[in-house]
Write a protein that holds these residues in place. Sequence first.
Motif, short mmCIF file in Angstrom:
data_model
loop_
_atom_site.label_atom_id
_atom_site.label_comp_id
_atom_site.label_asym_id
_atom_site.label_seq_id
_atom_site.Cartn_x
_atom_site.Cartn_y
_atom_site.Cartn_z
N LEU A 340 0.78 -1.20 0.09
CA LEU A 340 -0.19 -0.13 0.08
C LEU A 340 0.88 1.25 -0.01
N ASN A 341 1.52 1.31 -1.07
CA ASN A 341 2.61 2.51 -1.15
C ASN A 341 2.05 3.85 -1.47
N GLN A 342 0.98 4.06 -1.99
CA GLN A 342 0.44 5.30 -1.99
C GLN A 342 -1.04 5.45 -1.75
N VAL A 343 -1.01 6.32 -0.76
CA VAL A 343 -2.69 6.49 -0.35
C VAL A 343 -2.81 7.97 -0.28
N PRO A 344 -4.09 8.64 -0.82
CA PRO A 344 -4.34 10.18 -0.70
C PRO A 344 -4.49 10.37 0.67
N PRO A 345 -4.29 11.59 1.03
CA PRO A 345 -4.18 12.10 2.49
C PRO A 345 -5.75 11.81 2.98
N ALA A 346 -5.65 11.52 4.12
CA ALA A 346 -6.79 11.54 5.16
C ALA A 346 -8.05 10.57 4.35
N PHE A 347 -7.27 9.24 3.97
CA PHE A 347 -8.21 8.29 3.31
C PHE A 347 -9.03 7.58 4.29
N GLY A 348 -10.21 7.61 4.12
CA GLY A 348 -11.37 7.04 5.07
C GLY A 348 -11.56 5.50 4.67
N GLY A 349 -11.60 4.64 5.88
CA GLY A 349 -12.07 3.36 5.60
C GLY A 349 -13.22 3.19 6.69
N LYS A 350 -13.68 1.92 6.82
CA LYS A 350 -14.66 1.57 7.54
C LYS A 350 -14.62 2.06 9.21
N ASP A 351 -15.57 1.96 10.02
CA ASP A 351 -15.42 2.35 11.49
C ASP A 351 -14.90 3.67 11.83
N GLY A 352 -14.89 4.70 10.64
CA GLY A 352 -14.38 6.03 11.01
C GLY A 352 -12.72 5.82 10.99
N ARG A 353 -12.16 4.74 10.58
CA ARG A 353 -10.51 4.71 10.71
C ARG A 353 -10.03 5.39 9.38
N ARG A 354 -8.69 5.66 9.52
CA ARG A 354 -7.92 6.61 8.40
C ARG A 354 -7.05 5.46 7.95
N TYR A 355 -6.90 5.39 6.78
CA TYR A 355 -5.71 4.35 6.30
C TYR A 355 -4.76 5.42 5.52
N SER A 356 -3.38 4.80 5.67
CA SER A 356 -2.25 5.41 5.65
C SER A 356 -1.16 4.62 4.71
N ARG A 357 -0.17 5.38 4.07
CA ARG A 357 0.89 4.74 3.63
C ARG A 357 1.40 3.51 4.31
N HIS A 358 1.69 2.67 3.66
CA HIS A 358 2.30 1.16 4.36
C HIS A 358 1.14 0.72 5.34
N GLY A 359 -0.14 1.13 5.37
CA GLY A 359 -1.12 0.60 6.25
C GLY A 359 -1.74 -0.80 6.13
N ALA A 360 -1.05 -1.37 5.22
CA ALA A 360 -1.56 -2.93 5.22
C ALA A 360 -0.54 -3.55 4.05
#
Length: 397
Positions: A340-360
């Motif tokens: 997960l090398n590129q993620v837009p800023p403040a990328f929203g996931g389920k349960d109100g979580r924010r996903y970030s670079r290298h987040g999976a």
Amino acid sequence: APRRSPLRRGGAPGPRCFLHLAQPPPRRSPGKPGSPVPYQKFQKGGSTLPNFGTYAADPFGSLPNGGQIYRITLTAPSGISLEVLTLGATIHRLYIPSGEGLTDVVLGKPDLAAYLENGLCNSSVIGRCANRVADASYVWKGRRIALQANFGRHCIHGGSGCYAMKEFAFSIRREPNALRLSLWLLDQGEGGFPGQVAFRVDYVLDNKSVRIEYQSVPTEDTVWNVTSHAYFDLNGHGSGAADKQVLRLFAGSYLPAFSNGLPTGERRSVEGTCFDFRKPVQISDALQGADEQLSQFGGFDHNFCIDGQGFRQAAELRGMRTGIRMEVWTDCPGIQMFTLNQVPPAFGGKDGRRYSRHGAVCLEAQHYPDAVHHREWPSPMIPAGVCSRTKTAFIFR
């Protein structure tokens, strides 16, 4: 009598083929919005199968064309629970028991609109051909097959035919020690692929694993490379500590790639490189490696050539916070590791979580990318009229 297959031509289905499922049975009325849709499979004579686990199907939203998407929930007596959407056969949630209770270990979106808006972090099934095909074409038996170019001049994940955005029909049944969710669609050749493909994917949940079984019957010879693009964080989705997972890969070599992700054609030893996961390595440590292959992607997006053949262990992943350990078993020749090398800023996931670079990390069991142009690699081609199969299992210890 089985329903007649909608395929125009091809060999007759064998006794264990699934072509009769290409036309789905009528669904029962969902009743009030949000209410479960019960399904029950009976043995001959009307007796029910053993009462293993529970299952339900709930409306998840409507597509722009009016199609209804369902969320199917399978729960084993051990507590493992799997939620799958009929959009893209997508894993929406996967709860694993741990010392911290139940931990959801896959990334996902809050609602159907978010899944439709952006495919990033959608843990979907990819087909008819996952990964890249150079110049969006290949030659088979003297015929040039022109695919849709959706990645520069190349094709990635099947273009407009990608299964991740397709609506699947489904059924659920109990087995003696498992629950089986079957999803299927008729691939009409979108994206430029030849002929039709009757495609089915089964999620089989038992007390300690999720097994994914794929099968296809094409009307014409075709490239076939399907995978699950599940995004894993065994510390809990959106934990902020996905790079603290420890990974082991049973792979002595990998495929270096150009900056567009297409393989160079070399099969390189992992010995002495940051690609050596033959012994467990924390992903954050591997990401610090000084290697041009790593820096050009900002992380890993490479195919690892799994040792051995047949159904064997390919990987092991451990969440250091939760202690959850997952083994990956497959009969595929390779695993595409993506961090997960590129993620837009403040990328929203389920349960109100924010996903970030290298987040999976994705561990996509599949054929080597662009294998249609490399005869020395295992072939991703399957013949017309024959039921072809592959399987991958995620086993939790």
